[in-house]
Design a protein around this motif. Structure first.
Motif, PDB file in Angstrom:
ATOM      1  N   TYR A  69       0.836  -1.203   0.000  1.00 17.40           N
ATOM      2  CA  TYR A  69       0.000   0.000   0.000  1.00 17.40           C
ATOM      3  C   TYR A  69       0.874   1.258   0.000  1.00 17.40           C
ATOM      4  O   TYR A  69       1.962   1.282   0.577  1.00 17.40           O
ATOM      5  CB  TYR A  69      -0.912   0.045   1.235  1.00 17.40           C
ATOM      6  N   SER A  70       0.361   2.315  -0.626  1.00 16.76           N
ATOM      7  CA  SER A  70       0.977   3.641  -0.522  1.00 16.76           C
ATOM      8  C   SER A  70      -0.029   4.581   0.143  1.00 16.76           C
ATOM      9  O   SER A  70      -1.250   4.380   0.049  1.00 16.76           O
ATOM     10  CB  SER A  70       1.388   4.169  -1.896  1.00 16.76           C
ATOM     11  N   GLU A  88       3.865   8.876   4.633  1.00 22.56           N
ATOM     12  CA  GLU A  88       4.020   7.922   5.723  1.00 22.56           C
ATOM     13  C   GLU A  88       2.657   7.348   6.100  1.00 22.56           C
ATOM     14  O   GLU A  88       1.633   8.017   6.010  1.00 22.56           O
ATOM     15  CB  GLU A  88       4.646   8.598   6.943  1.00 22.56           C
ATOM     16  N   LYS A  89       2.670   6.083   6.557  1.00 20.44           N
ATOM     17  CA  LYS A  89       1.410   5.468   6.996  1.00 20.44           C
ATOM     18  C   LYS A  89       0.897   6.142   8.256  1.00 20.44           C
ATOM     19  O   LYS A  89      -0.291   6.497   8.356  1.00 20.44           O
ATOM     20  CB  LYS A  89       1.609   3.968   7.226  1.00 20.44           C
ATOM     21  N   VAL A  90       1.749   6.313   9.231  1.00 19.36           N
ATOM     22  CA  VAL A  90       1.369   6.908  10.519  1.00 19.36           C
ATOM     23  C   VAL A  90       1.722   8.395  10.476  1.00 19.36           C
ATOM     24  O   VAL A  90       2.869   8.760  10.185  1.00 19.36           O
ATOM     25  CB  VAL A  90       2.084   6.206  11.681  1.00 19.36           C
ATOM     26  N   VAL A 149      -5.406   5.796   0.665  1.00 21.17           N
ATOM     27  CA  VAL A 149      -4.578   4.582   0.595  1.00 21.17           C
ATOM     28  C   VAL A 149      -4.750   3.976  -0.795  1.00 21.17           C
ATOM     29  O   VAL A 149      -5.882   3.751  -1.241  1.00 21.17           O
ATOM     30  CB  VAL A 149      -4.972   3.560   1.672  1.00 21.17           C
ATOM     31  N   THR A 150      -3.621   3.708  -1.470  1.00 17.79           N
ATOM     32  CA  THR A 150      -3.635   3.156  -2.828  1.00 17.79           C
ATOM     33  C   THR A 150      -2.960   1.791  -2.822  1.00 17.79           C
ATOM     34  O   THR A 150      -1.874   1.619  -2.267  1.00 17.79           O
ATOM     35  CB  THR A 150      -2.905   4.087  -3.803  1.00 17.79           C
ATOM     36  N   SER A 151      -3.625   0.799  -3.439  1.00 16.59           N
ATOM     37  CA  SER A 151      -3.066  -0.560  -3.509  1.00 16.59           C
ATOM     38  C   SER A 151      -2.144  -0.684  -4.714  1.00 16.59           C
ATOM     39  O   SER A 151      -2.055   0.221  -5.562  1.00 16.59           O
ATOM     40  CB  SER A 151      -4.191  -1.590  -3.617  1.00 16.59           C
ATOM     41  N   GLY A 180      -3.729  -0.124  -7.980  1.00 16.30           N
ATOM     42  CA  GLY A 180      -4.205   1.226  -8.272  1.00 16.30           C
ATOM     43  C   GLY A 180      -5.550   1.565  -7.689  1.00 16.30           C
ATOM     44  O   GLY A 180      -6.090   2.645  -7.936  1.00 16.30           O
ATOM     45  N   CYS A 181      -6.117   0.674  -6.877  1.00 17.58           N
ATOM     46  CA  CYS A 181      -7.390   0.958  -6.221  1.00 17.58           C
ATOM     47  C   CYS A 181      -7.147   1.833  -4.989  1.00 17.58           C
ATOM     48  O   CYS A 181      -6.096   1.739  -4.339  1.00 17.58           O
ATOM     49  CB  CYS A 181      -8.089  -0.341  -5.809  1.00 17.58           C
ATOM     50  N   THR A 182      -8.136   2.687  -4.666  1.00 16.97           N
ATOM     51  CA  THR A 182      -7.967   3.628  -3.556  1.00 16.97           C
ATOM     52  C   THR A 182      -9.143   3.549  -2.593  1.00 16.97           C
ATOM     53  O   THR A 182     -10.280   3.252  -2.995  1.00 16.97           O
ATOM     54  CB  THR A 182      -7.828   5.068  -4.060  1.00 16.97           C
TER      55      THR A 182
END
Length: 636
Positions: free
Chosen positions: A500-501, A516-518, A534-536, A539-541
């Motif tokens: 994830y991004s 950053e995630k946190v 959040v992008t997988s 490319g899904c968000t």
């Protein structure tokens, strides 16, 4: 000759009562197999025995027998014949050998089965690394005494023998094909498949060899692990040698493909060995020897007409079919005839009627014989069965992973479907109503297109699996952060994945990087709504938001005076309403005298509505970010 053979069989049947059951006179042939199993140095070893069921006694409670429940095989180094290891193989199973002429087999009491024994062993590569290799032997006495081409068969042992290279050389032994149940008609040409397959693709060379009698005898019927200088061969009967192991006008031979041929001229039972040598890069690295026996009988010249194989009533030499659509082959049926179908020259177990369903490609034939009298059988011409070429069917698509509330388009054969072709779509094996080459997919699943035409053949099929990238992110609705302070906000993403991004916005008050995630945030306004995307990897968000609001710094007084004068009568903590999660106050003996979840009312200096004495009272204040410990002084 035949009368002599019958007499010997009769005498032999009487001698069975006086023959120790430890003798191996039920074993009429066999061989060894060896292949890697698991990690380096681990091998599976198989002992195969061909049994005359008429002489086999299976052990039962309170009944001894001659079928071994296990066998010990011994491994030696070739260079000096030194003993190296023992592998114990346990009885595994029995399979019946099929005779293609059942009338002759029944009249001649031919009843043969195959016994399998299997075990495993670890051969340390550091110890089994001699370049000359190793050999395995199994020795047993005694042979059945009605064999005609060797001296003293009833006192002669047998040896199954296999050579293998050092274990540092990856190798499996050749595997000889399971034989058909066959006999030889005297003065008639005979052939039998004794070929082998090799998992490593090594060159295989075949020869007829003299069987080994080994070092066992009637007084020592089971071999041991002691090193032997040699394994003696059987002694051929007078007038018999390796060049005419089965006497007759056509000597016993084996060709380069493993096909054994002979034209026998004398009735009797004959033993011989087929040796298969394994070569790699011109060097011999292995040997397998099969001991085998064949009976020569005087066949009646009354021979049925050769059978003709038909499909749908028409004689055929070739058939094509689809793997999922077997075809039926048949031949003329009559109560006086028996049948045995063969695939690539080998009997098909249970295929003994006038018809057969063809499911595998290969060369099919049928052997025809009389049902009630033993005479020569006859075979059909070979029918070659091949798989038909399927109709072209290819699914193209833009993406195989779709997002929630997303779709993708599947296209069969680039949209080019002929007028004579029919198209069917399936989802998870359920037929869909769509017959167009374009299918819009909104749901995950296994999608199949099947295309057929009017020409007899195989329908084409193609499959694609569509996956939905279904995941979620969750943030708290609100987050309080103290003025001039900082705090972390951690999202919960399900399911977890390292691919994830993340993207936080806005950047105001964000102390950590936006990817950053946190997030580490310090409030710069009274309230701020922060968004996280959040992008997988596909490319899904997904998105969520959290409201961050600024809290005033708490003020905790050090004392209070609950005397009812209206001033400082309670332990009041300022700016605490939105911050305190839990507050506890104790007396000096550690007894809990005040507790509140949240902070609605300050402590008034009582316990169970009774004023407590003056003194110091410890407290613990829990907020979302920290735990504060201290004491407050109650004055009177």
């Amino acid at each position: 000759m035949m009368k002599n053979l019958r007499f010997r069989l009769f005498v032999f049947s009487l001698l069975i009562w006086f023959t120790p059951l430890t003798y191996a006179n039920h074993i009429v042939g066999g061989e060894l197999q060896m292949r890697p199993s698991g990690g380096a140095g681990r091998y599976e070893v198989t002992l195969i025995q061909f049994w005359d069921q008429n002489n086999l006694t299976i052990p039962r409670p309170n009944v001894s027998g001659n079928r071994d429940e296990f066998a010990n095989l011994y491994i030696y180094q070739k260079s000096n014949k030194s003993y190296k290891a023992t592998v114990t193989v346990d009885y595994l199973k029995t399979e019946q050998l099929t005779y293609q002429n059942r009338a002759c087999a029944s009249i001649r009491s031919l009843n043969t089965s195959i016994g399998y024994y299997r075990g495993s062993i670890y051969l340390d590569p550091a110890k089994f690394n001699h370049p000359d290799g190793y050999f395995i032997v199994w020795e047993r006495c005694c042979r059945n005494d009605d064999i005609n081409n060797i001296e003293d068969p009833g006192d002669s042992g047998m040896v199954f023998y296999l050579e293998f290279p050092p274990v540092t050389v990856a190798n499996s032994s050749p595997v000889l094909v399971e034989p058909n149940g066959q006999y030889i008609c005297s003065n008639r040409s005979f052939s039998m498949n004794m070929s082998a397959t090799d998992a490593d693709g090594d060159e295989l060379r075949y020869s007829i060899a003299t069987p080994m009698r080994g070092n066992t005898d009637p007084n020592k019927s089971i071999g041991d692990s002691l090193s032997k200088s040699s394994y003696p061969l059987v002694s051929w009967s007078r007038g018999v040698s390796i060049t005419n192991a089965i006497p007759g006008p056509g000597p016993l031979r084996v060709d380069a493909t493993g096909k054994v041929t002979v034209t026998a001229g004398a009735l009797g039972l004959y033993v011989f060995t087929v040796q298969c040598e394994e070569f790699r890069n011109g060097r011999r690295i292995g040997v397998v020897r099969r001991d085998f026996q064949l009976l020569v009988i005087d066949c009646n010249d009354d021979q049925p007409e050769p059978p003709v194989i038909r499909q749908n009533g028409n004689a055929v030499a070739e058939v094509t079919f689809c793997p999922e659509m077997p075809v039926e082959l048949s031949t003329d049926d009559a109560v006086d005839w028996s049948y045995q179908w063969q695939l690539n020259g080998l009997n098909i177990s249970g295929a003994t009627s006038a018809t057969i369903m063809v499911k595998d490609s290969g060369s099919y034939s049928v052997v025809k014989s009389y049902t009630k009298k033993c005479s020569r059988d006859t075979a059909s011409s070979v029918v070659r069965a091949t798989f038909a070429e399927p109709v072209a069917a290819v699914i193209s698509y833009g993406k195989s992973t779709i997002c929630v509330e997303d779709s993708t388009v599947l296209l069969a054969n680039d949209g080019l479907i002929g007028a004579e072709q029919t198209l069917v779509w399936y989802k998870n094996d359920v037929q869909l109503e769509v017959t167009d080459p374009m299918l819009t997919v909104h749901e995950p699943g296994l999608y199949v297109v099947a295309i057929d035409d009017e020409v007899p053949g195989c329908p084409g099929r193609d499959t694609v699996e569509i996956i939905r990238d279904d995941f979620a992110v969750a943030l708290p609705d609100r987050k309080a952060i103290q003025e001039d302070g900082r705090d972390f906000i951690t999202p919960v993403v399900t399911p977890e994945a390292a691919s994830y991004s993340f993207a936080w916005s806005p950047g105001d008050g964000l102390l950590s990087a936006q990817d950053e995630k946190v997030a580490l945030i310090t409030p710069v306004r009274e309230e701020e709504l922060y968004h996280l995307t959040v992008t997988s990897a596909a490319g899904c968000t997904v998105e969520d938001s959290v409201l961050v609001y600024m809290m005033k710094r708490m003020y905790i007084p050090s004392s209070f005076t609950p005397n009812g004068d209206g001033r400082n009568d309670t332990f009041e903590i300022f700016n605490a309403r939105e911050q305190i999660v839990l507050m506890r106050i104790y007396n000096r003996w550690g007894e809990l005298i005040y507790k509140t979840e949240g902070y609605e009312h300050p402590w008034d200096g009582t316990y169970r509505n009774v004023p407590v004495p003056a003194g110091s009272y410890p407290y613990i204040i829990s907020t979302e970010a920290q735990e504060i410990q201290g004491t407050v002084l109650l004055l009177k």
